[in-house]
Motif scaffolding. Structure first.
Motif, PDB file in Angstrom:
ATOM      1  N   LEU A 136     -15.702 -19.116  17.337  1.00 13.26           N
ATOM      2  CA  LEU A 136     -15.763 -17.946  18.224  1.00 13.26           C
ATOM      3  C   LEU A 136     -15.582 -18.354  19.682  1.00 13.26           C
ATOM      4  O   LEU A 136     -14.726 -17.802  20.387  1.00 13.26           O
ATOM      5  CB  LEU A 136     -17.095 -17.226  18.046  1.00 13.26           C
ATOM      6  CG  LEU A 136     -17.355 -16.034  18.980  1.00 13.26           C
ATOM      7  CD1 LEU A 136     -16.264 -14.985  18.864  1.00 13.26           C
ATOM      8  CD2 LEU A 136     -18.723 -15.429  18.691  1.00 13.26           C
ATOM      9  N   SER A 137     -16.367 -19.330  20.138  1.00  7.63           N
ATOM     10  CA  SER A 137     -16.254 -19.751  21.542  1.00  7.63           C
ATOM     11  C   SER A 137     -14.878 -20.348  21.818  1.00  7.63           C
ATOM     12  O   SER A 137     -14.288 -20.120  22.882  1.00  7.63           O
ATOM     13  CB  SER A 137     -17.357 -20.758  21.895  1.00  7.63           C
ATOM     14  OG  SER A 137     -17.191 -21.984  21.184  1.00  7.63           O
ATOM     15  N   GLY A 138     -14.356 -21.101  20.836  1.00  9.63           N
ATOM     16  CA  GLY A 138     -13.058 -21.740  21.031  1.00  9.63           C
ATOM     17  C   GLY A 138     -11.913 -20.745  21.093  1.00  9.63           C
ATOM     18  O   GLY A 138     -11.059 -20.821  21.981  1.00  9.63           O
ATOM     19  N   ILE A 139     -11.886 -19.781  20.176  1.00 13.67           N
ATOM     20  CA  ILE A 139     -10.794 -18.813  20.148  1.00 13.67           C
ATOM     21  C   ILE A 139     -10.838 -17.890  21.358  1.00 13.67           C
ATOM     22  O   ILE A 139      -9.795 -17.561  21.946  1.00 13.67           O
ATOM     23  CB  ILE A 139     -10.835 -18.001  18.839  1.00 13.67           C
ATOM     24  CG1 ILE A 139     -10.384 -18.880  17.673  1.00 13.67           C
ATOM     25  CG2 ILE A 139      -9.966 -16.757  18.927  1.00 13.67           C
ATOM     26  CD1 ILE A 139      -8.956 -19.402  17.819  1.00 13.67           C
ATOM     27  N   VAL A 140     -12.023 -17.472  21.758  1.00 19.25           N
ATOM     28  CA  VAL A 140     -12.135 -16.633  22.962  1.00 19.25           C
ATOM     29  C   VAL A 140     -11.657 -17.409  24.181  1.00 19.25           C
ATOM     30  O   VAL A 140     -10.913 -16.887  25.025  1.00 19.25           O
ATOM     31  CB  VAL A 140     -13.586 -16.146  23.152  1.00 19.25           C
ATOM     32  CG1 VAL A 140     -13.747 -15.453  24.501  1.00 19.25           C
ATOM     33  CG2 VAL A 140     -13.968 -15.182  22.039  1.00 19.25           C
ATOM     34  N   ALA A 141     -12.061 -18.683  24.273  1.00 17.05           N
ATOM     35  CA  ALA A 141     -11.639 -19.521  25.404  1.00 17.05           C
ATOM     36  C   ALA A 141     -10.123 -19.697  25.420  1.00 17.05           C
ATOM     37  O   ALA A 141      -9.485 -19.617  26.481  1.00 17.05           O
ATOM     38  CB  ALA A 141     -12.333 -20.879  25.332  1.00 17.05           C
ATOM     39  N   LEU A 142      -9.542 -19.952  24.253  1.00 17.65           N
ATOM     40  CA  LEU A 142      -8.087 -20.137  24.185  1.00 17.65           C
ATOM     41  C   LEU A 142      -7.340 -18.848  24.512  1.00 17.65           C
ATOM     42  O   LEU A 142      -6.305 -18.868  25.179  1.00 17.65           O
ATOM     43  CB  LEU A 142      -7.691 -20.607  22.785  1.00 17.65           C
ATOM     44  CG  LEU A 142      -8.111 -22.017  22.376  1.00 17.65           C
ATOM     45  CD1 LEU A 142      -7.821 -22.244  20.902  1.00 17.65           C
ATOM     46  CD2 LEU A 142      -7.388 -23.052  23.221  1.00 17.65           C
ATOM     47  N   SER A 143      -7.860 -17.727  24.048  1.00 16.16           N
ATOM     48  CA  SER A 143      -7.143 -16.460  24.173  1.00 16.16           C
ATOM     49  C   SER A 143      -7.078 -15.936  25.593  1.00 16.16           C
ATOM     50  O   SER A 143      -6.123 -15.239  25.958  1.00 16.16           O
ATOM     51  CB  SER A 143      -7.787 -15.406  23.259  1.00 16.16           C
ATOM     52  OG  SER A 143      -7.768 -15.833  21.910  1.00 16.16           O
ATOM     53  N   VAL A 144      -8.080 -16.252  26.414  1.00 15.81           N
ATOM     54  CA  VAL A 144      -8.026 -15.786  27.806  1.00 15.81           C
ATOM     55  C   VAL A 144      -7.048 -16.613  28.635  1.00 15.81           C
ATOM     56  O   VAL A 144      -6.582 -16.154  29.687  1.00 15.81           O
ATOM     57  CB  VAL A 144      -9.422 -15.819  28.484  1.00 15.81           C
ATOM     58  CG1 VAL A 144     -10.387 -14.882  27.802  1.00 15.81           C
ATOM     59  CG2 VAL A 144      -9.983 -17.241  28.539  1.00 15.81           C
ATOM     60  N   GLY A 145      -6.716 -17.839  28.162  1.00 18.86           N
ATOM     61  CA  GLY A 145      -5.905 -18.757  28.952  1.00 18.86           C
ATOM     62  C   GLY A 145      -4.567 -18.216  29.404  1.00 18.86           C
ATOM     63  O   GLY A 145      -4.328 -18.038  30.604  1.00 18.86           O
ATOM     64  N   PRO A 146      -3.644 -17.904  28.467  1.00 18.50           N
ATOM     65  CA  PRO A 146      -2.330 -17.408  28.897  1.00 18.50           C
ATOM     66  C   PRO A 146      -2.409 -16.115  29.694  1.00 18.50           C
ATOM     67  O   PRO A 146      -1.647 -15.906  30.641  1.00 18.50           O
ATOM     68  CB  PRO A 146      -1.595 -17.195  27.562  1.00 18.50           C
ATOM     69  CG  PRO A 146      -2.275 -18.093  26.600  1.00 18.50           C
ATOM     70  CD  PRO A 146      -3.708 -18.105  27.010  1.00 18.50           C
ATOM     71  N   LEU A 147      -3.357 -15.226  29.340  1.00 21.25           N
ATOM     72  CA  LEU A 147      -3.469 -13.943  30.030  1.00 21.25           C
ATOM     73  C   LEU A 147      -4.072 -14.097  31.423  1.00 21.25           C
ATOM     74  O   LEU A 147      -3.975 -13.184  32.252  1.00 21.25           O
ATOM     75  CB  LEU A 147      -4.312 -12.970  29.205  1.00 21.25           C
ATOM     76  CG  LEU A 147      -3.567 -12.137  28.147  1.00 21.25           C
ATOM     77  CD1 LEU A 147      -2.537 -11.223  28.803  1.00 21.25           C
ATOM     78  CD2 LEU A 147      -2.889 -13.002  27.092  1.00 21.25           C
ATOM     79  N   HIS A 148      -4.696 -15.245  31.693  1.00 17.99           N
ATOM     80  CA  HIS A 148      -5.299 -15.451  33.015  1.00 17.99           C
ATOM     81  C   HIS A 148      -4.240 -15.743  34.075  1.00 17.99           C
ATOM     82  O   HIS A 148      -4.566 -15.906  35.251  1.00 17.99           O
ATOM     83  CB  HIS A 148      -6.328 -16.579  32.969  1.00 17.99           C
ATOM     84  CG  HIS A 148      -7.405 -16.457  33.997  1.00 17.99           C
ATOM     85  ND1 HIS A 148      -8.303 -15.414  34.017  1.00 17.99           N
ATOM     86  CD2 HIS A 148      -7.729 -17.237  35.064  1.00 17.99           C
ATOM     87  CE1 HIS A 148      -9.123 -15.555  35.041  1.00 17.99           C
ATOM     88  NE2 HIS A 148      -8.797 -16.648  35.695  1.00 17.99           N
ATOM     89  N   LEU A 149      -2.980 -15.817  33.659  1.00 16.05           N
ATOM     90  CA  LEU A 149      -1.884 -15.988  34.622  1.00 16.05           C
ATOM     91  C   LEU A 149      -1.462 -14.665  35.248  1.00 16.05           C
ATOM     92  O   LEU A 149      -0.579 -14.646  36.102  1.00 16.05           O
ATOM     93  CB  LEU A 149      -0.669 -16.637  33.958  1.00 16.05           C
ATOM     94  CG  LEU A 149      -0.664 -18.173  33.886  1.00 16.05           C
ATOM     95  CD1 LEU A 149      -1.657 -18.681  32.839  1.00 16.05           C
ATOM     96  CD2 LEU A 149       0.720 -18.695  33.542  1.00 16.05           C
ATOM     97  N   VAL A 150      -2.069 -13.541  34.830  1.00 16.57           N
ATOM     98  CA  VAL A 150      -1.710 -12.252  35.434  1.00 16.57           C
ATOM     99  C   VAL A 150      -1.966 -12.332  36.944  1.00 16.57           C
ATOM    100  O   VAL A 150      -2.901 -12.989  37.396  1.00 16.57           O
ATOM    101  CB  VAL A 150      -2.510 -11.089  34.818  1.00 16.57           C
ATOM    102  CG1 VAL A 150      -2.136 -10.882  33.367  1.00 16.57           C
ATOM    103  CG2 VAL A 150      -4.017 -11.305  34.964  1.00 16.57           C
ATOM    104  N   PRO A 151      -1.122 -11.688  37.751  1.00 17.85           N
ATOM    105  CA  PRO A 151      -1.187 -11.879  39.204  1.00 17.85           C
ATOM    106  C   PRO A 151      -2.450 -11.355  39.863  1.00 17.85           C
ATOM    107  O   PRO A 151      -2.720 -11.696  41.013  1.00 17.85           O
ATOM    108  CB  PRO A 151       0.053 -11.135  39.721  1.00 17.85           C
ATOM    109  CG  PRO A 151       0.412 -10.185  38.638  1.00 17.85           C
ATOM    110  CD  PRO A 151       0.008 -10.835  37.358  1.00 17.85           C
ATOM    111  N   TRP A 152      -3.228 -10.525  39.154  1.00 14.84           N
ATOM    112  CA  TRP A 152      -4.457 -10.016  39.763  1.00 14.84           C
ATOM    113  C   TRP A 152      -5.686 -10.825  39.364  1.00 14.84           C
ATOM    114  O   TRP A 152      -6.797 -10.474  39.742  1.00 14.84           O
ATOM    115  CB  TRP A 152      -4.652  -8.539  39.386  1.00 14.84           C
ATOM    116  CG  TRP A 152      -4.493  -8.252  37.940  1.00 14.84           C
ATOM    117  CD1 TRP A 152      -5.451  -8.352  36.957  1.00 14.84           C
ATOM    118  CD2 TRP A 152      -3.301  -7.819  37.281  1.00 14.84           C
ATOM    119  NE1 TRP A 152      -4.925  -8.027  35.738  1.00 14.84           N
ATOM    120  CE2 TRP A 152      -3.607  -7.673  35.899  1.00 14.84           C
ATOM    121  CE3 TRP A 152      -2.013  -7.527  37.710  1.00 14.84           C
ATOM    122  CZ2 TRP A 152      -2.660  -7.265  34.966  1.00 14.84           C
ATOM    123  CZ3 TRP A 152      -1.077  -7.117  36.774  1.00 14.84           C
ATOM    124  CH2 TRP A 152      -1.397  -6.989  35.432  1.00 14.84           C
ATOM    125  N   SER A 153      -5.503 -11.902  38.609  1.00 14.74           N
ATOM    126  CA  SER A 153      -6.644 -12.787  38.360  1.00 14.74           C
ATOM    127  C   SER A 153      -6.931 -13.587  39.622  1.00 14.74           C
ATOM    128  O   SER A 153      -6.042 -13.812  40.454  1.00 14.74           O
ATOM    129  CB  SER A 153      -6.351 -13.743  37.201  1.00 14.74           C
ATOM    130  OG  SER A 153      -5.471 -14.778  37.605  1.00 14.74           O
TER     131      SER A 153
END
Length: 431
Positions: free
Chosen positions: A140-157
């Motif tokens: 759970l912790s690993g998949i949540v951590a991995l899943s936010v990674g690519p989406l954290h490149l959005v310009p409003w992060s």
């Protein structure tokens, strides 16, 4: 002399924020001001440099402020509630579907770019399921951590906002070229989720599950939900993202207007609007004010020519035949760098030197920003002991930081490698 003062400014800044002697905002303003005075510039000259720096980052500060407000409004209004409910219904008691659903939901919720909010929403929906089915909490912790990674490149992060403000550019030139890499990262994470979910299904089998995520809503959350406006909010958000990617309207203006429309349509009563603003005001202030403080930092380093002097020194150390590898080396080392550098230290201290060095080698300095974002406090932030949200993630899932890092690191580094390869193939960065 200027190079020495510049490196001293960076070193003192890093020491003060990493040792927690000063807040990031305070250090961003006072450290360069002190070294600017030591360099022989008078207060009037430094004041002009600081104002120039603030003007340069103002669009980014405005973008960040109103983008956070917009997505906070959408979350409070319940835009993602049907997605959450649908995923939970679909996964039933199949561990493979549960893990895949966790990845998908995390990516959708993380469109707001706020790691803390994403962790709280996703874990509140899936933690009871993982406990009922007996799935390894590290998954759970690993998949949540991995899943936010690519989406954290959005310009409003906050991370992207730092890169954009440091390089004095906009979302179109930083974010758009990285979109293929983001897609590559998403596909990699889904593959990892499938592999880990398959292992858990083999270990546990398929079990019966009875669970409704809406049962965990607080009374205040229920009052803020606007289920009748779900289609308007969905279409409005899709239109907003398309407009942003096309660059039809400047991003700061786009989010400013969109957040006001979203707030007014969903919460026409003034009291409700004030509740939303008060609930998210602290987060909005902290992230946006930091960007303006960063403008002072970059304004002084640039105005005094310290950045140029430091870059000249670094260029002298890099053999010409290896210069073209600078963006790739930045990308590959970006994710592990999250374990040692805070985003402020990296994007305000390291990236300016690397980008100026790239310029002197005849490379596009924006490639350094795109490369850095492929890992540094994007893919890497949910593993870093330097970010508070990491401890929220491991605290809610009940896992140890060391175990979480050992379990997740290889997959996270794989995300950065995949995104780097895609970035090279699509021309976001070059050799």
């Amino acid at each position: 002399m200027l190079a020495l003062l510049g490196f001293s400014t960076i070193a003192v800044f890093l020491i003060l924020i990493m040792s927690k002697r000063l807040s990031v905002m305070t250090a961003l303003v006072l450290v360069p001001l002190l070294f600017g005075l030591l360099a022989g510039f008078n207060p009037t000259e430094l004041g002009g440099m600081m104002l120039d720096g603030i003007k340069q980052v103002a669009p980014t500060g405005i973008l960040l402020m109103f983008a956070v407000l917009y997505f906070a409004t959408m979350l409070d209004a319940g835009l993602f509630d049907p997605v959450i409910a649908g995923i939970v219904r679909t996964v039933k008691g199949d561990p493979l579907k549960v893990v895949m659903g966790t990845a998908l939901l995390t990516m959708i919720v993380h469109l707001d770019g706020d790691g803390t909010a994403t962790f709280m929403i996703v874990l509140s929906a899936f933690l009871p399921i993982y406990k009922q089915l007996g799935i390894n909490p590290l998954v759970l912790s690993g998949i949540v951590a991995l899943s936010v990674g690519p989406l954290h490149l959005v310009p409003w992060s906050g991370t992207s906002a730092r890169a954009i403000s440091t390089l004095n550019t906009d979302a179109v030139h930083i974010f758009n070229p990285n979109i293929p890499a983001i897609i590559g990262g998403i596909l990699w994470v889904l593959l990892v989720a499938y592999v880990l979910g398959k292992k858990e299904k083999k270990r546990l089998g398929v079990l019966d599950l009875q669970y409704q995520p809406s049962e965990n809503f607080t009374e205040e959350q229920r009052l803020l939900r606007r289920p009748r406006l779900i289609w308007f909010n969905a279409l409005f958000t899709v239109s907003l993202i398309v407009t942003l990617m096309k660059g039809w309207i400047p991003a700061p203006v786009l989010f400013l207007v969109a957040s006001m429309i979203a707030l007014l349509v969903n919460y026409p009563r003034l009291a409700d609007q004030q509740k939303i603003l008060r609930g998210h005001g602290t987060n909005i202030f902290m992230v946006s004010s930091m960007i303006f403080a960063a403008g002072i930092f970059s304004g002084i380093l640039g105005g005094t020519k310290m950045i140029d002097a430091m870059a000249n020194g670094l260029v002298a150390l890099i053999p010409q035949q290896y210069a073209n590898w600078l963006p790739v080396l930045t990308a590959i080392t970006s994710m592990p760098a999250s374990l040692f550098f805070t985003p402020d230290a990296y994007y305000f201290g390291v990236v300016p030197i690397l980008s100026q060095s790239a310029t002197q080698f005849g490379l596009d300095p924006l490639e350094i920003g795109r490369a850095a974002l492929l890992g540094q406090m994007t893919v890497g932030f949910p593993l870093s002991p330097l970010t508070a949200s990491t401890f929220l993630l491991i605290g809610l899932t009940g896992v140890d930081l060391g175990e979480h890092q050992r379990f997740t690191f290889k997959w996270a580094f794989g995300t950065t490698i995949v995104m780097t390869m895609v970035a090279l193939l699509t021309g976001s960065i070059h050799i």
